[in-house]
Motif scaffolding. Structure first.
Motif: not given
Ligand SMILES: [Zn+2]
Length: 326
Positions: A136, A154, A157-158, A160-162, A164-165
């Protein structure tokens, strides 16, 4: 499903062995892992930097770890009476001294046909338990490369979040995932070109100021009101004019704040007041403090902040004041 902290730790830690092993195989040499930090949401491996340990290669190692997770690799433990014994048996053994508690026995963790490291921490029994591995962040500090990574839930989740960005960036730039890197490069190049053009435009605009000469003491006055010039060019222009001639410079510059992130921010302009050092009667700092209100600087060079609507009046007041003093 909630994971036990012990399992989260063991899985992240085993993935680190697999990752460093993959890096070693790509680089063709044993690496030195100075330390590894495991946290709730991510982990950091601190590795001694060697040439070629670049982002592209780190990404290849990440892919390799995920392949090994998919196909599955057993974790095998070998026990030795000392680190020397272990190294005799496995000459390319990686050993982090902190992780080995001598003089008790030394455990070598083997990821089947992939990696060997002496280590006293907890590990899972097969790489499949690591589930998913993501790097990451990569950053170099001195001779250490810090690599952040997430594993399992973990990492999901990272991801999905990344993602989205990334999709937000695509949305903002009009690119798609395949073209976004090229689009960002293009935007960067265009931005650099526009900045160069704006600097040229700023210089030309400033050079076009018609100077006003005060004949009785051969002083030249440069004043003007502009919009969206580059402030550093204005400062440079003023410094040059006052450096070796008896000049006074008063320039206001409005900043277009329409595209600013804060639409409620006050429309702002800057004003530069500068005078040759020999003109002791013109204290630019005092003028800015008294007439502009916000800002200041040195007696021969000061910068103030004003509202765009006040630019004309403020410049006029300072020009009148300066003319009266010369
Ligand atoms: Zn370990």
């Amino acid at each position: 499903m909630q994971e036990s902290p012990k399992f989260t730790f063991a899985r992240a830690h085993t993935a680190e062995h697999a990752f460093v092993g993959a890096l070693q195989n790509l680089l063709g040499q044993t690496l030195s892992v100075v330390k590894v930090e495991h946290r709730e949401m991510n982990n950091t491996a601190f590795i001694k930097t060697i040439p070629d340990m670049e982002l592209g290669l780190i990404m290849q190692a990440q892919e390799k770890v995920n392949q090994l997770i998919k196909t599955g690799r057993k974790i095998i433990l070998h026990t030795f009476s000392s680190l020397d014994q272990a190294k005799k048996h496995f000459p390319s053994l990686r050993a982090n001294e902190e992780r080995i508690v001598e003089p008790k026995q030394v455990t070598v963790i083997e990821i089947e046909n992939h990696d060997l490291a002496a280590c006293a921490k907890d590990h899972v029994t097969n790489l499949t338990e690591c589930d998913f591995f993501l790097v990451t962040r990569v950053s170099k500090s001195g001779d250490i490369t810090e690599i952040d990574f997430s594993v399992g839930l973990q990492a999901r989740e990272v991801a999905i979040h990344t993602l989205r960005k990334l999709l937000n960036i695509c949305n903002e730039t009009g690119a798609n995932i395949n073209s976004v890197e090229n689009t960002v490069k293009k935007i960067k190049n265009q931005n650099e070109k526009l900045l160069r053009d704006l600097k040229n435009y700023s210089r030309k605009s400033l050079d076009a100021i018609q100077p006003y000469s005060v004949e009785k003491n051969s002083i030249t006055l440069y004043h003007g009101i502009f919009e969206d010039l580059i402030d550093s060019e204005i400062r440079e222009f003023a410094s040059k004019k006052i450096a070796d001639s008896k000049a006074v410079v008063i320039i206001a510059n409005a900043h277009n704040t329409e595209s600013s992130n804060n639409p409620e921010s006050e429309p702002a302009a800057t004003i530069v007041v500068a005078a040759n050092k020999s003109l002791k009667d013109i204290d630019c700092n005092r003028i800015v403090k008294e007439i502009v209100g916000r800002g200041g600087g040195k007696p021969h060079f000061a910068i103030g902040l004003i509202k765009i609507d006040d630019m004309s009046n403020v410049v006029k007041s300072i020009v009148t004041l300066v003319k009266n003093r010369l």
